[in-house]
Write an enzyme that holds these catalytic residues in place. Structure first.
Site, PDB file in Angstrom:
ATOM      1  N   GLU A 167      48.232  46.501  94.178  1.00 27.56           N
ATOM      2  CA  GLU A 167      47.509  47.345  93.226  1.00 27.56           C
ATOM      3  C   GLU A 167      46.173  47.798  93.831  1.00 27.56           C
ATOM      4  O   GLU A 167      45.408  46.993  94.347  1.00 27.56           O
ATOM      5  CB  GLU A 167      47.259  46.602  91.910  1.00 27.56           C
ATOM      6  CG  GLU A 167      48.538  46.181  91.185  1.00 27.56           C
ATOM      7  CD  GLU A 167      49.425  47.350  90.759  1.00 27.56           C
ATOM      8  OE1 GLU A 167      48.943  48.500  90.756  1.00 27.56           O
ATOM      9  OE2 GLU A 167      50.614  47.104  90.452  1.00 27.56           O
ATOM     10  N   ARG A 173      52.319  47.700  75.067  1.00 32.15           N
ATOM     11  CA  ARG A 173      53.633  48.114  74.558  1.00 32.15           C
ATOM     12  C   ARG A 173      54.243  47.016  73.695  1.00 32.15           C
ATOM     13  O   ARG A 173      54.941  47.279  72.727  1.00 32.15           O
ATOM     14  CB  ARG A 173      54.518  48.422  75.776  1.00 32.15           C
ATOM     15  CG  ARG A 173      55.900  48.932  75.517  1.00 32.15           C
ATOM     16  CD  ARG A 173      56.636  49.187  76.834  1.00 32.15           C
ATOM     17  NE  ARG A 173      56.621  48.042  77.747  1.00 32.15           N
ATOM     18  CZ  ARG A 173      57.443  47.000  77.661  1.00 32.15           C
ATOM     19  NH1 ARG A 173      58.369  46.947  76.728  1.00 32.15           N
ATOM     20  NH2 ARG A 173      57.353  45.990  78.520  1.00 32.15           N
ATOM     21  N   CYS A 204      48.027  42.279  82.931  1.00 33.66           N
ATOM     22  CA  CYS A 204      47.735  42.244  84.372  1.00 33.66           C
ATOM     23  C   CYS A 204      46.552  43.154  84.717  1.00 33.66           C
ATOM     24  O   CYS A 204      45.639  42.757  85.444  1.00 33.66           O
ATOM     25  CB  CYS A 204      48.967  42.658  85.185  1.00 33.66           C
ATOM     26  SG  CYS A 204      50.264  41.415  85.131  1.00 33.66           S
ATOM     27  N   HIS A 237      51.619  42.897  92.165  1.00 35.16           N
ATOM     28  CA  HIS A 237      52.735  42.772  91.220  1.00 35.16           C
ATOM     29  C   HIS A 237      53.999  42.358  91.985  1.00 35.16           C
ATOM     30  O   HIS A 237      54.313  42.916  93.037  1.00 35.16           O
ATOM     31  CB  HIS A 237      52.988  44.092  90.493  1.00 35.16           C
ATOM     32  CG  HIS A 237      52.345  44.157  89.132  1.00 35.16           C
ATOM     33  ND1 HIS A 237      51.410  45.095  88.796  1.00 35.16           N
ATOM     34  CD2 HIS A 237      52.535  43.378  88.019  1.00 35.16           C
ATOM     35  CE1 HIS A 237      51.042  44.895  87.532  1.00 35.16           C
ATOM     36  NE2 HIS A 237      51.700  43.870  87.040  1.00 35.16           N
TER      37      HIS A 237
HETATM   38  N1  PCA Z   1      53.077  40.893  83.944  1.00 32.81           N
HETATM   39  C1  PCA Z   1      52.440  41.604  82.838  1.00 32.81           C
HETATM   40  C2  PCA Z   1      51.527  40.597  82.202  1.00 32.81           C
HETATM   41  C3  PCA Z   1      51.918  39.270  82.733  1.00 32.81           C
HETATM   42  C4  PCA Z   1      52.803  39.569  83.872  1.00 32.81           C
HETATM   43  O1  PCA Z   1      53.260  38.726  84.657  1.00 32.81           O
HETATM   44  C5  PCA Z   1      51.758  42.897  83.280  1.00 32.81           C
HETATM   45  O2  PCA Z   1      52.214  43.529  84.252  1.00 32.81           O
HETATM   46  O3  PCA Z   1      50.782  43.304  82.669  1.00 32.81           O
END
Ligand code: PCA
Length: 195
Positions: free
Chosen positions: A78, A88, A141, A163
């Site tokens: 990111e 959502r 996140c 991610h």
């Molecule tokens: N993914 C979510 C929140 C917790 C996670 O592991 C996100 O992408 O926001």
């Protein structure tokens, strides 16, 4: 060098979270880097209160936060976090903010202070699926990434977010996007080495 690595607990309909499964496989040390590993709740703002106390306790040199992202099959580095909560689905405490700033009158966005391009190139070289991502979403996140960058602003602490795709355990149909935990682990170790 101390590196704080965080993952998230399961959320939504999932019983496991690939970021936490991955965190559990990491050793305590890689080369000269001590890894301080911790799991955070999928709760808006609460996750960042915990990270703040960890920063105070362990004085990390870098922070790498991990979270799960379905629908992808590469490690998503990111690049940017935005000052917006827009959920959502409810978080694990039932909060579902819509169109709300994370920090009222705060900065609009922060760039990751990890060496994102270098990390991306390192994974490409090792043929580990990866991409630079210009949106960490607007759920927990992104909330954690934004808060962490706000907290470490003006300090030497390099901070960012990765991610992780669903793992092989989470897809019953292997044609669904996922990345096996072993490859994610290899990738993450490589990312840590780049720091
Ligand atoms: N993914 C979510 C929140 C917790 C996670 O592991 C996100 O992408 O926001």
């Amino acid at each position: 060098m101390n590196i704080l690595i965080t993952a998230f607990e399961p959320f939504g309909d999932d019983d496991i979270n690939s970021s936490y499964e991955l965190l559990k496989t990491l050793p305590e040390q890689i080369d000269n880097k001590i890894l301080i590993r911790t799991v955070l709740p999928v709760v808006f703002d609460e996750c960042s209160i915990l990270i703040q106390s960890l920063i105070n306790d362990v004085s990390p040199d870098a922070i790498m936060c991990l979270g799960q992202a379905g629908g992808d099959q590469s490690l998503r580095i990111e690049v940017v976090a935005i000052n917006l909560n827009d959920a959502r689905i409810p978080d694990n405490k039932g909060n579902q903010p819509i169109d709300e700033p994370i920090i009222q009158d705060g900065d609009v966005a922060y760039f990751s202070t990890l060496p994102t391009r270098k990390m991306f190139e390192a994974l490409k070289k090792k043929e580990i699926p990866t991409r630079l991502s210009y949106s960490a979403g607007t759920y927990v996140c992104n909330n954690l990434m934004f808060h962490s960058l706000n907290m470490t602003k003006g300090t030497h602490i390099k901070t960012g977010f990765i991610h992780i795709p669903l793992s092989e355990q989470q897809v019953n149909d292997s044609s669904k996007p996922h990345l096996d935990t072993l490859t994610s682990k290899k990738g993450l170790i490589e990312l840590i080495r780049v720091l």
